[in-house]
Design a protein around this motif. Structure first.
Motif, PDB file in Angstrom:
ATOM      1  N   ASP A 151       0.841  -1.190   0.000  1.00  0.00           N
ATOM      2  CA  ASP A 151       0.000   0.000   0.000  1.00  0.00           C
ATOM      3  C   ASP A 151       0.881   1.247   0.000  1.00  0.00           C
ATOM      4  O   ASP A 151       2.110   1.169   0.103  1.00  0.00           O
ATOM      5  N   LEU A 152       0.233   2.397  -0.142  1.00  0.00           N
ATOM      6  CA  LEU A 152       0.975   3.653  -0.241  1.00  0.00           C
ATOM      7  C   LEU A 152       1.678   4.002   1.058  1.00  0.00           C
ATOM      8  O   LEU A 152       2.781   4.560   1.046  1.00  0.00           O
ATOM      9  N   ALA A 153       1.061   3.690   2.192  1.00  0.00           N
ATOM     10  CA  ALA A 153       1.713   3.951   3.478  1.00  0.00           C
ATOM     11  C   ALA A 153       2.969   3.099   3.614  1.00  0.00           C
ATOM     12  O   ALA A 153       3.995   3.551   4.146  1.00  0.00           O
ATOM     13  N   GLY A 154       2.910   1.849   3.137  1.00  0.00           N
ATOM     14  CA  GLY A 154       4.094   1.005   3.175  1.00  0.00           C
ATOM     15  C   GLY A 154       5.198   1.549   2.289  1.00  0.00           C
ATOM     16  O   GLY A 154       6.377   1.568   2.679  1.00  0.00           O
ATOM     17  N   LEU A 155       4.850   2.020   1.108  1.00  0.00           N
ATOM     18  CA  LEU A 155       5.830   2.629   0.216  1.00  0.00           C
ATOM     19  C   LEU A 155       6.423   3.879   0.847  1.00  0.00           C
ATOM     20  O   LEU A 155       7.647   4.078   0.813  1.00  0.00           O
ATOM     21  N   ARG A 156       5.588   4.692   1.440  1.00  0.00           N
ATOM     22  CA  ARG A 156       6.072   5.925   2.068  1.00  0.00           C
ATOM     23  C   ARG A 156       7.075   5.610   3.175  1.00  0.00           C
ATOM     24  O   ARG A 156       8.110   6.276   3.304  1.00  0.00           O
ATOM     25  N   ALA A 157       6.798   4.572   3.960  1.00  0.00           N
ATOM     26  CA  ALA A 157       7.704   4.201   5.046  1.00  0.00           C
ATOM     27  C   ALA A 157       9.024   3.655   4.515  1.00  0.00           C
ATOM     28  O   ALA A 157      10.052   3.704   5.224  1.00  0.00           O
ATOM     29  N   ARG A 158       9.024   3.132   3.297  1.00  0.00           N
ATOM     30  CA  ARG A 158      10.238   2.547   2.728  1.00  0.00           C
ATOM     31  C   ARG A 158      10.961   3.500   1.788  1.00  0.00           C
ATOM     32  O   ARG A 158      11.907   3.081   1.100  1.00  0.00           O
ATOM     33  N   LEU A 159      10.577   4.762   1.728  1.00  0.00           N
ATOM     34  CA  LEU A 159      11.299   5.712   0.889  1.00  0.00           C
ATOM     35  C   LEU A 159      12.787   5.783   1.230  1.00  0.00           C
ATOM     36  O   LEU A 159      13.617   5.986   0.325  1.00  0.00           O
ATOM     37  N   PRO A 160      13.184   5.625   2.502  1.00  0.00           N
ATOM     38  CA  PRO A 160      14.629   5.625   2.785  1.00  0.00           C
ATOM     39  C   PRO A 160      15.416   4.580   1.989  1.00  0.00           C
ATOM     40  O   PRO A 160      16.596   4.796   1.680  1.00  0.00           O
ATOM     41  N   HIS A 161      14.790   3.460   1.660  1.00  0.00           N
ATOM     42  CA  HIS A 161      15.471   2.459   0.833  1.00  0.00           C
ATOM     43  C   HIS A 161      15.799   3.039  -0.544  1.00  0.00           C
ATOM     44  O   HIS A 161      16.910   2.831  -1.069  1.00  0.00           O
ATOM     45  N   LEU A 162      14.850   3.773  -1.128  1.00  0.00           N
ATOM     46  CA  LEU A 162      15.082   4.358  -2.450  1.00  0.00           C
ATOM     47  C   LEU A 162      16.120   5.470  -2.382  1.00  0.00           C
ATOM     48  O   LEU A 162      16.919   5.641  -3.301  1.00  0.00           O
ATOM     49  N   LEU A 163      16.105   6.215  -1.299  1.00  0.00           N
ATOM     50  CA  LEU A 163      17.099   7.277  -1.146  1.00  0.00           C
ATOM     51  C   LEU A 163      18.493   6.678  -1.016  1.00  0.00           C
ATOM     52  O   LEU A 163      19.453   7.175  -1.619  1.00  0.00           O
ATOM     53  N   ALA A 164      18.621   5.619  -0.226  1.00  0.00           N
ATOM     54  CA  ALA A 164      19.926   4.973  -0.066  1.00  0.00           C
ATOM     55  C   ALA A 164      20.372   4.316  -1.364  1.00  0.00           C
ATOM     56  O   ALA A 164      21.572   4.255  -1.659  1.00  0.00           O
ATOM     57  N   LEU A 165      19.419   3.829  -2.140  1.00  0.00           N
ATOM     58  CA  LEU A 165      19.754   3.218  -3.418  1.00  0.00           C
ATOM     59  C   LEU A 165      20.319   4.253  -4.380  1.00  0.00           C
ATOM     60  O   LEU A 165      21.242   3.955  -5.150  1.00  0.00           O
ATOM     61  N   GLY A 166      19.764   5.468  -4.357  1.00  0.00           N
ATOM     62  CA  GLY A 166      20.299   6.543  -5.179  1.00  0.00           C
ATOM     63  C   GLY A 166      19.547   6.818  -6.457  1.00  0.00           C
ATOM     64  O   GLY A 166      20.110   7.370  -7.400  1.00  0.00           O
ATOM     65  N   VAL A 167      18.258   6.450  -6.516  1.00  0.00           N
ATOM     66  CA  VAL A 167      17.475   6.735  -7.712  1.00  0.00           C
ATOM     67  C   VAL A 167      16.987   8.178  -7.694  1.00  0.00           C
ATOM     68  O   VAL A 167      17.022   8.854  -6.665  1.00  0.00           O
ATOM     69  N   ASP A 168      16.520   8.640  -8.847  1.00  0.00           N
ATOM     70  CA  ASP A 168      16.072  10.024  -8.993  1.00  0.00           C
ATOM     71  C   ASP A 168      14.554  10.169  -8.942  1.00  0.00           C
ATOM     72  O   ASP A 168      14.050  11.254  -8.666  1.00  0.00           O
ATOM     73  N   ALA A 169      13.840   9.095  -9.251  1.00  0.00           N
ATOM     74  CA  ALA A 169      12.383   9.185  -9.348  1.00  0.00           C
ATOM     75  C   ALA A 169      11.790   7.808  -9.107  1.00  0.00           C
ATOM     76  O   ALA A 169      12.467   6.780  -9.261  1.00  0.00           O
ATOM     77  N   LEU A 170      10.508   7.794  -8.727  1.00  0.00           N
ATOM     78  CA  LEU A 170       9.779   6.540  -8.665  1.00  0.00           C
ATOM     79  C   LEU A 170       8.563   6.624  -9.560  1.00  0.00           C
ATOM     80  O   LEU A 170       7.947   7.677  -9.692  1.00  0.00           O
ATOM     81  N   TRP A 171       8.286   5.506 -10.198  1.00  0.00           N
ATOM     82  CA  TRP A 171       7.111   5.362 -11.060  1.00  0.00           C
ATOM     83  C   TRP A 171       6.186   4.357 -10.396  1.00  0.00           C
ATOM     84  O   TRP A 171       6.586   3.234 -10.122  1.00  0.00           O
ATOM     85  N   LEU A 172       4.948   4.774 -10.160  1.00  0.00           N
ATOM     86  CA  LEU A 172       3.943   3.915  -9.547  1.00  0.00           C
ATOM     87  C   LEU A 172       3.037   3.345 -10.615  1.00  0.00           C
ATOM     88  O   LEU A 172       2.424   4.095 -11.390  1.00  0.00           O
ATOM     89  N   THR A 173       2.919   2.020 -10.664  1.00  0.00           N
ATOM     90  CA  THR A 173       1.902   1.406 -11.491  1.00  0.00           C
ATOM     91  C   THR A 173       0.542   1.670 -10.844  1.00  0.00           C
ATOM     92  O   THR A 173       0.458   2.167  -9.724  1.00  0.00           O
ATOM     93  N   PRO A 174      -0.580   1.377 -11.518  1.00  0.00           N
ATOM     94  CA  PRO A 174      -1.885   1.875 -11.060  1.00  0.00           C
ATOM     95  C   PRO A 174      -2.241   1.505  -9.615  1.00  0.00           C
ATOM     96  O   PRO A 174      -2.090   0.368  -9.183  1.00  0.00           O
ATOM     97  N   PHE A 175      -2.735   2.517  -8.921  1.00  0.00           N
ATOM     98  CA  PHE A 175      -3.201   2.399  -7.533  1.00  0.00           C
ATOM     99  C   PHE A 175      -4.652   2.860  -7.434  1.00  0.00           C
ATOM    100  O   PHE A 175      -5.162   3.076  -6.345  1.00  0.00           O
TER     101      PHE A 175
END
Length: 514
Positions: free
Chosen positions: A31-55
């Protein structure tokens, strides 16, 4: 003053399949709350953007690509407030957010389609879709097949048929109806007003169908089902909408075409910003195949000044670790090597969730667990795409690996052997695939200011891919024998070198001597 390069031209974008990313409430679905809580993983990974498939609200007949309401969040994923909080946190962290838009078809539970079913043939409600009478002797209006198997037509009780190029639960819209065009412009603005940075356009080349509904026959005269010229006028309209907002809003199209030039037609300066380059997903582990794909793509996009895109895996394809695993045991090394190739190429790279962990395709899902319409509507002849959509493993030694609370059952079963692939296990291991991805993305970001938007092929054996991009040299050994390392300072390798040689299934980045 020189104009700043738009962010998307060189971005590394991370595709999130929300249902399989992180489950915050224990219902077994991300869910979106789970993704929001895991944003630090994406920051540590070093990506520039996230693309969400349909929600969006959806019966999930096709993983959310059957949309029942384009202006809301499905309750299983959260609420609009959750979406707004996610965008806010992502932007505060310097991440852009791209969302999927699905304009080719709606869900059969969309209010428009329910209205069309209740209306008579020839009504305005039915004209939003592609309803037609059957053949004079009976049967569907033409011989078009569904992508998911079977005919592309479904009959309704009053005898008419409606077109669905995908599942029967996904009726195709009539894009020659002005009301459809006005509605989707309002949908774009709804999400742009909420702060999204761009759209990934599903089935971008297929919105307008052959008005004559010509039979394909045994030898189709070209693809009469896709890529009619009206679509380019539509994207010029959409481009004006995007350009009316600040912040370099963008659109990238899912366009399947036999020739790179057909893809490039969508990249006129007043149309789409990018289209996906899918040929790498179709190419075997071969230096010659990779070189041909890259050459064709760069030649096709260059006249338009467009930035190419590179993608190895997605929610629609077998994970590349598994595709490359022939002979068995080579897949992970090759997947790691391929990363250096795509990150060194000009343009942007799209990563799929879990590839940074080296996840393989889950091939042995039980039949009763599979939910993909490719499997369900194809009579079980094709396994479908569930195997690349299995939830991510975050921690622990057994399913659900931190994706859900321990007592929850994920919506797709997770393999028992993934303990060493979890984020927690790899985060502490400097030799892990996760650590390698982080290192590669960090180094790419450091090098980017020095790298031109062009590249040159370098002389190399037939089994080796070698190219230079300014001071950076990338070498990928697709052969079975070690090859000499070119002159230069080694910056990063996908695996250990052997006495100055690049082993098979290994890639290296080098900096040219000054």
């Amino acid at each position: 003053m020189a104009q700043e390069t738009p962010w998307w031209r060189h971005a590394v974008v991370y595709e999130v399949y929300p249902r399989s990313y992180a489950d915050s409430n224990g219902d077994g679905e991300g869910d979106l709350a789970g993704l929001r809580a895991r944003l630090p993983h994406l920051l540590a990974l070093g990506v520039d953007a996230l693309w969400l498939t349909p929600f969006y609200p959806s019966p999930l007949a096709d993983g959310g690509y059957d949309v029942a309401d384009y202006r809301d969040v499905d309750p299983r994923f959260g609420s609009l407030a959750d979406f707004d909080a996610l965008v806010r946190d992502a932007h505060d962290a310097g991440l852009r957010v791209i969302v999927d838009i699905v304009p080719n078809h709606t869900s059969d539970q969309h209010p428009w389609f329910l209205e069309a079913l209740a209306a008579p043939p020839g009504s305005a409600a039915r004209d939003r879709y592609l309803f037609r009478p059957g053949r004079p002797g009976g049967g569907p209006p033409n011989d078009w097949p569904s992508t998911f198997g079977g005919p592309a037509w479904q009959q309704v009780p009053d005898g008419e048929w409606y077109l669905h190029l995908y599942a029967p639960e996904q009726p195709d819209l009539n894009w020659r109806n002005p009301q459809v065009r006005r509605e989707f412009e309002r949908i774009l603005r709804f999400w742009l007003d909420r702060g999204v940075d761009g759209f990934r356009i599903d089935v971008a080349g297929g919105l307008f169908k052959d008005p004559a509904l010509t039979d394909l026959g045994p030898n189709p005269p070209g693809d009469v089902m896709y890529d009619h010229p009206e679509v380019h006028e539509l994207y010029r309209d959409w481009r004006r909408v995007l350009d009316s907002y600040g912040g370099d809003r963008m659109a990238i199209g899912e366009v399947w075409a036999d020739e790179p030039d057909a893809l490039a037609r969508f990249l006129h300066p007043d149309e789409l910003h990018q289209v996906f380059q899918f040929d790498l997903q179709l190419a075997p582990w071969s230096a010659a195949a990779f070189r041909q794909v890259v050459t064709d793509c760069l030649q096709a996009t260059a006249p338009y000044g467009a930035a190419p895109t590179w993608v190895l895996s997605s929610h629609d394809a077998v994970r590349h670790r598994t595709r490359y695993d022939d002979p068995p045991g080579t897949g992970l090394a090759r997947a790691r090597a391929a990363l250096l190739m795509v990150l060194a190429l000009p343009g942007s790279a799209y990563l799929y969730q879990g590839e940074e962990l080296g996840l393989p395709e889950v091939l042995d899902l039980p039949d009763e667990a599979r939910q993909d319409p490719v499997w369900l509507h194809g009579g079980g002849e094709r396994p479908g795409r569930d195997g690349c959509r299995v939830p991510l493993p975050w921690s622990g030694s057994a399913p659900p690996y931190g994706f859900s609370p321990e007592d929850a059952r994920p919506w797709l079963p997770m393999p028992p052997g993934w303990a060493e692939l979890t984020v927690a296990a790899q985060r502490a291991d400097p030799g892990s695939t996760l650590s390698y991805y982080r290192q590669a993305l960090r180094l790419r970001r450091e090098l980017l200011p020095e790298l031109p938007e062009t590249m040159d092929w370098l002389e190399a054996p037939d089994t080796v891919l070698a190219f230079g991009r300014g001071p950076l040299v990338c070498v990928v050994n697709c052969g079975t024998e070690p090859v000499p390392l070119p002159l230069g300072e080694p910056l990063l390798t996908s695996g250990p070198l052997t006495g100055g040689l690049v082993p098979p299934d290994t890639a290296a980045w080098l900096r040219l001597p000054v």
